[in-house]
Scaffold this motif. Structure first.
Motif, PDB file in Angstrom:
ATOM      1  N   PHE A 191       0.839  -1.207   0.000  1.00  0.00           N
ATOM      2  CA  PHE A 191       0.000   0.000   0.000  1.00  0.00           C
ATOM      3  C   PHE A 191       0.870   1.252   0.000  1.00  0.00           C
ATOM      4  CE2 PHE A 191       0.602  -1.530   4.292  1.00  0.00           C
ATOM      5  CZ  PHE A 191       0.969  -0.399   4.997  1.00  0.00           C
ATOM      6  N   ALA A 192       0.281   2.349  -0.444  1.00  0.00           N
ATOM      7  CA  ALA A 192       1.047   3.589  -0.633  1.00  0.00           C
ATOM      8  C   ALA A 192       1.295   4.299   0.687  1.00  0.00           C
ATOM      9  CB  ALA A 192       0.307   4.511  -1.578  1.00  0.00           C
ATOM     10  N   LEU A 193       2.541   4.680   0.901  1.00  0.00           N
ATOM     11  CA  LEU A 193       2.898   5.529   2.040  1.00  0.00           C
ATOM     12  C   LEU A 193       2.953   6.979   1.577  1.00  0.00           C
ATOM     13  CD1 LEU A 193       5.805   3.316   3.411  1.00  0.00           C
ATOM     14  CD2 LEU A 193       3.573   3.632   4.483  1.00  0.00           C
ATOM     15  N   TRP A 194       3.376   7.132   0.344  1.00  0.00           N
ATOM     16  CA  TRP A 194       3.527   8.475  -0.227  1.00  0.00           C
ATOM     17  C   TRP A 194       3.103   8.405  -1.690  1.00  0.00           C
ATOM     18  CZ3 TRP A 194       4.387  12.971   2.123  1.00  0.00           C
ATOM     19  CH2 TRP A 194       4.731  14.087   1.345  1.00  0.00           C
ATOM     20  N   LYS A 195       2.329   9.384  -2.113  1.00  0.00           N
ATOM     21  CA  LYS A 195       1.851   9.388  -3.499  1.00  0.00           C
ATOM     22  C   LYS A 195       2.392  10.618  -4.215  1.00  0.00           C
ATOM     23  CE  LYS A 195      -2.602   7.153  -2.688  1.00  0.00           C
ATOM     24  NZ  LYS A 195      -4.043   7.257  -2.910  1.00  0.00           N
ATOM     25  N   GLY A 196       3.114  10.382  -5.312  1.00  0.00           N
ATOM     26  CA  GLY A 196       3.599  11.508  -6.103  1.00  0.00           C
ATOM     27  C   GLY A 196       2.410  12.299  -6.639  1.00  0.00           C
ATOM     28  N   GLY A 221       4.631  15.474  -3.440  1.00  0.00           N
ATOM     29  CA  GLY A 221       3.553  14.489  -3.293  1.00  0.00           C
ATOM     30  C   GLY A 221       2.768  14.695  -2.006  1.00  0.00           C
ATOM     31  N   ARG A 222       2.022  13.670  -1.641  1.00  0.00           N
ATOM     32  CA  ARG A 222       1.203  13.753  -0.426  1.00  0.00           C
ATOM     33  C   ARG A 222       1.205  12.379   0.248  1.00  0.00           C
ATOM     34  NH1 ARG A 222      -2.328  13.485  -4.753  1.00  0.00           N
ATOM     35  NH2 ARG A 222      -3.798  11.745  -4.723  1.00  0.00           N
ATOM     36  N   PRO A 223       0.859  12.367   1.534  1.00  0.00           N
ATOM     37  CA  PRO A 223       0.870  11.087   2.243  1.00  0.00           C
ATOM     38  C   PRO A 223      -0.261  10.178   1.772  1.00  0.00           C
ATOM     39  CG  PRO A 223       0.132  12.868   3.700  1.00  0.00           C
ATOM     40  CD  PRO A 223       0.556  13.505   2.425  1.00  0.00           C
ATOM     41  N   GLY A 224      -0.027   8.890   1.836  1.00  0.00           N
ATOM     42  CA  GLY A 224      -1.101   7.939   1.573  1.00  0.00           C
ATOM     43  C   GLY A 224      -1.994   7.844   2.797  1.00  0.00           C
ATOM     44  N   TRP A 225      -3.106   7.173   2.645  1.00  0.00           N
ATOM     45  CA  TRP A 225      -3.971   6.961   3.802  1.00  0.00           C
ATOM     46  C   TRP A 225      -3.275   5.956   4.710  1.00  0.00           C
ATOM     47  CZ3 TRP A 225      -8.568   3.232   4.416  1.00  0.00           C
ATOM     48  CH2 TRP A 225      -9.296   3.534   5.583  1.00  0.00           C
ATOM     49  N   HIS A 226      -3.417   6.039   5.986  1.00  0.00           N
ATOM     50  CA  HIS A 226      -2.886   5.171   7.059  1.00  0.00           C
ATOM     51  C   HIS A 226      -1.676   5.799   7.764  1.00  0.00           C
ATOM     52  CE1 HIS A 226      -5.241   2.263   4.850  1.00  0.00           C
ATOM     53  NE2 HIS A 226      -4.332   2.077   3.912  1.00  0.00           N
ATOM     54  N   ILE A 227      -0.737   6.338   6.990  1.00  0.00           N
ATOM     55  CA  ILE A 227       0.524   6.780   7.593  1.00  0.00           C
ATOM     56  C   ILE A 227       0.321   7.953   8.552  1.00  0.00           C
ATOM     57  CG2 ILE A 227       1.149   8.337   5.685  1.00  0.00           C
ATOM     58  CD1 ILE A 227       3.591   6.067   7.624  1.00  0.00           C
ATOM     59  N   GLU A 228      -0.703   8.786   8.275  1.00  0.00           N
ATOM     60  CA  GLU A 228      -0.909   9.947   9.146  1.00  0.00           C
ATOM     61  C   GLU A 228      -1.227   9.529  10.573  1.00  0.00           C
ATOM     62  OE1 GLU A 228      -3.141   8.612   7.355  1.00  0.00           O
ATOM     63  OE2 GLU A 228      -5.194   9.202   7.816  1.00  0.00           O
ATOM     64  N   CYS A 229      -1.954   8.412  10.706  1.00  0.00           N
ATOM     65  CA  CYS A 229      -2.316   7.972  12.062  1.00  0.00           C
ATOM     66  C   CYS A 229      -1.096   7.430  12.807  1.00  0.00           C
ATOM     67  CB  CYS A 229      -3.429   6.935  12.007  1.00  0.00           C
ATOM     68  SG  CYS A 229      -5.021   7.666  11.541  1.00  0.00           S
ATOM     69  N   SER A 230      -0.210   6.760  12.075  1.00  0.00           N
ATOM     70  CA  SER A 230       1.027   6.298  12.706  1.00  0.00           C
ATOM     71  C   SER A 230       1.845   7.485  13.205  1.00  0.00           C
ATOM     72  CB  SER A 230       1.872   5.495  11.699  1.00  0.00           C
ATOM     73  OG  SER A 230       1.302   4.225  11.478  1.00  0.00           O
TER      74      SER A 230
END
Length: 493
Positions: A181-186, A201-210
RNA sequence: GGCGCGUUAUCCAAGAGGCUAGGAGCCGGUCUGCAAAACCGUUAACGUCGGUUCGAAUCCGACACGCGCCUCCA
């Protein structure tokens, strides 16, 4: 009995032992702010609100973090649809979320961080994951390699092969494993972006909560909550990210609330069968919705329907009517702190006294058992019945009787402050319910009053035929007359 | 297809080996010109079939039905 909580990770109720004695850290997934909240969000909000309040009530120093995910594909999509930028959309729905949750009486969490305020922390975790070989870059994106984390899927209790056999996972050519799954999306042209070692780019979903949970609660903390639908993939991925990056346990107790159903089916955006909180609050009082949510155990599904909401309202009216009667009594009689020694309580009074000594212990027992608010409410109702019985049979309000009644009031307040219920002034709340019903009538209060006067005259002259006609007529309009020694009032049926 | 959850009286909903859950409703009572409202009292249940046990809604097994996750979701 100590507090026991059902932990999704082990599938069992476990005794809660805090990481740090006397303290509790709690992270709950808030919302992705791209639309108004529906009653599923209301349920999650209310459930974790009472968990937060209860932990504080039993003495923990609680740090409660609930995030806003304010950057995401859905937000960008919505912004494009409206021809505006992502920030406008995010801010609008953050405000709407805050309004809705305030109306539902949610206590403010300790911190309410936004993903976009923690891009640095997000990037730092991704860098660690890349360094440790848990993540790889691919055409400007960064992906998490699930094969590198042996504990993957331990929360949802699945096996990797089964997931892939589902054949519903797209095989992206940028990914090594379709489960990655994506951690970072260009970013594509025109999309919001932040600079990073891997480009804009921007963060993928999930990583922000970590990132946000680690910042405010540390690498390991006590509770992590959210709706059942977040178990996979969201929470599973959070575990993979956090534990691989930090090399230690992420969350000790995972809590997940059940769904809100419509006609026994899950309410969801994709099915289109959802009600926003705003819609529902047009028709029902916020406390009624809150009561409805708390009348079932938080892990069970609840079926949302007018009938069920009406029943919740009736149940809450029963409690408020009792409290209103208490308040009236206490107002017209000064409670003396001196207790006459010679006074004795009637058997009914003794029964009430006994109920009161058990009230808080039984409430605590219920809540200690995985936050069983439904059982807790049952305990409150038993107290209401005992109180009503006592009020009905007590003709003279002696000091001891009054102090007993005052104690009921005090304890109901105490329980109410944990459940976020019965904190309104009873007479005001009951009036509000009555007024809301009256708004839906096809008669004006003036018309009703005129008929009541006419009926009173008819009754005075013992013309019961006419008076009963008027009563029946009003009833066909949904108006119920309430006769009492003080005169006649009316209510909406 | 894989994994998991659920089925409690007329309805909603706790309980999880022996102990009144609770709310709404029905019915009865108090009150009332009669009612209504309010209050009080009362009623009834563990999906089916087997098994374990002195004892099972509760534990075990099979079956039926319903639902969820495996895809964005609280």
């Amino acid at each position: 009995m100590p507090l026991r909580v059902y932990n999704t990770l082990t599938g069992e109720k476990e005794i809660f032992v805090p990481l740090t004695p006397g303290k509790a850290g709690m992270y709950v997934c808030g919302v992705t702010v791209y639309d108004y909240c529906h009653i599923g969000h209301a349920r999650a909000g209310v459930v974790f609100d009472i968990i937060y309040r209860y932990l504080k009530y039993v003495g923990y120093d609680v740090t409660y973090v609930r995030n806003y995910t304010d950057i995401d594909d859905k937000i960008i999509k919505r912004a494009n649809q409206e021809g505006t930028d992502y920030r406008t959309i995010a801010d609008r729905y953050i405000q709407a979320f805050d309004e809705d949750m305030a109306r539902l009486g949610l206590a403010k969490p300790t911190v309410e961080p936004k993903a976009t305020d923690h891009i640095d922390g997000i990037i730092a975790i991704i860098e660690t994951l890349v360094e440790k070989g848990h993540a790889y870059t691919s055409e400007g994106d960064v992906y998490y390699a699930v094969d590198t984390f042996p504990g993957y899927l331990k929360l949802s209790g699945r096996a990797m092969e089964e997931m892939q056999a589902g054949a519903r996972v797209e095989v992206g050519d940028r990914k090594r494993n379709p489960m990655d799954f994506a951690l970072w999306k260009g970013s594509k042209p025109g999309e919001p972006y932040w600079s990073s070692p891997w480009g804009e780019g921007r963060p993928g979903w999930h990583i922000e909560c970590s990132a946000m949970s680690m910042k405010f609660l540390g690498k390991t903390f006590d509770f992590h909550g959210g709706g059942k639908d977040l178990v996979f993939p969201h929470h599973e991925n959070e575990i993979a990210q956090s534990e691989a990056a930090n090399g230690c346990q992420f969350v000790r107790y995972w809590l997940h609330n059940g769904f809100v159903n419509i006609n026994a089916e899950k309410m969801s955006k994709s099915l289109g069968n959802f009600f926003t909180i705003r819609d529902v609050l047009q028709k029902y009082d916020p406390e009624t919705l809150r009561f409805f949510i708390l009348s079932a155990h938080y892990r069970s599904p609840i079926d949302f329907s007018d009938q069920n909401l009406d029943e919740s309202q009736a149940a809450l009216e029963r409690i408020y009517s009792c409290l209103a009667a208490i308040d009236e009594l206490l107002q017209s009689n000064a409670v003396s702190s001196e207790m006459a020694v010679v006074e004795h309580l009637s058997p009914v009074g003794q029964e009430l006294q006994e109920k009161l000594t058990q009230l808080i212990p039984r409430f605590v027992d219920a809540m200690d058992d995985d936050f069983n608010s439904a059982q807790a409410l049952g305990v409150v109702f038993e107290t209401v019945r005992s109180t009503n019985r006592f009020l009905a049979e007590t003709t003279e309000m002696t000091p001891i009787a009054l102090s007993l009644i005052a104690r009921v009031r005090h304890l109901c307040n105490e329980i109410g402050s944990v459940l976020g219920l019965f904190n309104s002034k009873p007479s005001v709340w009951l009036d509000g319910i009555k007024r809301a019903k009256a708004d839906q009538l096809d008669m004006t209060p003036e018309q009703i009053e005129r008929l009541i006067v006419e009926r009173a005259e008819a009754r005075a002259s013992r013309n019961f035929k006419r008076s009963d006609e008027i009563r029946d007529l009003l009833l066909t309009h949904g108006i119920q007359l309430l006769d009492s020694v003080q005169g006649t009032t009316w209510n909406v049926k």
